[in-house]
Design a protein around this motif. Structure first.
Motif, PDB file in Angstrom:
ATOM      1  N   ARG A 158       0.534   4.265  -2.672  1.00 34.99           N
ATOM      2  CA  ARG A 158       0.039   5.292  -2.010  1.00 34.99           C
ATOM      3  C   ARG A 158       1.262   6.647  -2.403  1.00 34.99           C
ATOM      4  NH1 ARG A 158       0.015   8.595   2.426  1.00 34.99           N
ATOM      5  NH2 ARG A 158       2.247   7.603   3.221  1.00 34.99           N
TER       6      ARG A 158
ATOM      7  N   LEU B  99      -6.436   5.570  -0.192  1.00 36.84           N
ATOM      8  CA  LEU B  99      -5.500   4.653   0.417  1.00 36.84           C
ATOM      9  C   LEU B  99      -4.900   5.151   1.697  1.00 36.84           C
ATOM     10  CD1 LEU B  99      -3.133   3.385  -2.697  1.00 36.84           C
ATOM     11  CD2 LEU B  99      -5.091   1.997  -1.218  1.00 36.84           C
TER      12      LEU B  99
ATOM     13  N   ILE C  94       0.877  -1.298  -0.103  1.00 31.14           N
ATOM     14  CA  ILE C  94       0.004   0.149  -0.085  1.00 31.14           C
ATOM     15  C   ILE C  94       0.833   1.387  -0.079  1.00 31.14           C
ATOM     16  CG2 ILE C  94      -1.657   1.369   1.355  1.00 31.14           C
ATOM     17  CD1 ILE C  94      -2.755  -1.372   2.245  1.00 31.14           C
TER      18      ILE C  94
END
Length: 166
Positions: A99, A121, A95
Motif C-alpha cells: 500500500r 487496499l 498489505i
C-alpha cells in the motif's frame, strides 16, 4: 519496479471508471495512456505524500510493538484468537508494504492505476483490519497496542481524506 502490465491495465480501467469525470478524454484502442488537455496541470498531492512519508517511518515501530505485544499476551489468548491475530499481523504487514509503495509511486509519478490500487487496499483491506484490532476486546488489547493502532488508523484515514481532497 513497475506493476505487471495486466494488473496495471485493470487498475487503469477501474480508475477511469471511478476517479474521472465527464471531461476526460478516452484513449483510443491503440493507446495505452490517457491524453490530458494542453492547459491541464497535474501535480502530486503534498499532504498525501507527507502522510505516506511519516507512515513509512512509523510502520517499523508499529510492527515491532505489535510483535512484542502479541508475544506478551499470546498465552492468555483463546486458541482461535491466536490464529486470527497472527494471520492479521502477517496480512497487514504485506498489505502495508504494498500500500505504501503504491501510494508513493502513484502520487510522485502521478500514476492513476497505482493510486487506485492504493485507495482500494487502504479502504477495503487495511482500514477494516486495523479497526478490528483496535475495537475487538476479545483479543486483549494492551495500552501500547491501542496507542499504535490509533496512530496507524489515523494515518490511513488522513491518507484517504488527502487523496480525495483534490
Amino acid at each position: 519496479m513497475a506493476l505487471p502490465e495486466p494488473v496495471r491495465r485493470r487498475l487503469q480501467d477501474l480508475s477511469l471508471t471511478v476517479f474521472t469525470d465527464q471531461n476526460r478524454t478516452v484513449p483510443s484502442p491503440d493507446e495505452n495512456f490517457i491524453t490530458l488537455p494542453q492547459n491541464h496541470e497535474v501535480a502530486s498531492n503534498l499532504p498525501l505524500q507527507m502522510s505516506l512519508y511519516f507512515n513509512a517511518f512509523f510502520f517499523p515501530f508499529w510492527w515491532i510493538s505489535e510483535v512484542v505485544m502479541l508475544d506478551l499476551k499470546y498465552p492468555a489468548l483463546q486458541d482461535y484468537y491466536k490464529f486470527i491475530l497472527v494471520t492479521v499481523l502477517v496480512v497487514m504487514t504485506a498489505i502495508e508494504l504494498i500500500r505504501v509503495y503504491l501510494g508513493y509511486t502513484g502520487n510522485l509519478q502521478e500514476k492513476v492505476p497505482e493510486l487506485a490500487g492504493f485507495c482500494l487496499l487502504s479502504l477495503l483491506l487495511q482500514l477494516p483490519l486495523i479497526l478490528f484490532q483496535l475495537f475487538n476486546e476479545g483479543n486483549l488489547i494492551l495500552p501500547l497496542e491501542r496507542a499504535v493502532h490509533i496512530v496507524l488508523a489515523l494515518f490511513i484515514a488522513l491518507q484517504l481524506c488527502a487523496r480525495w481532497s483534490l
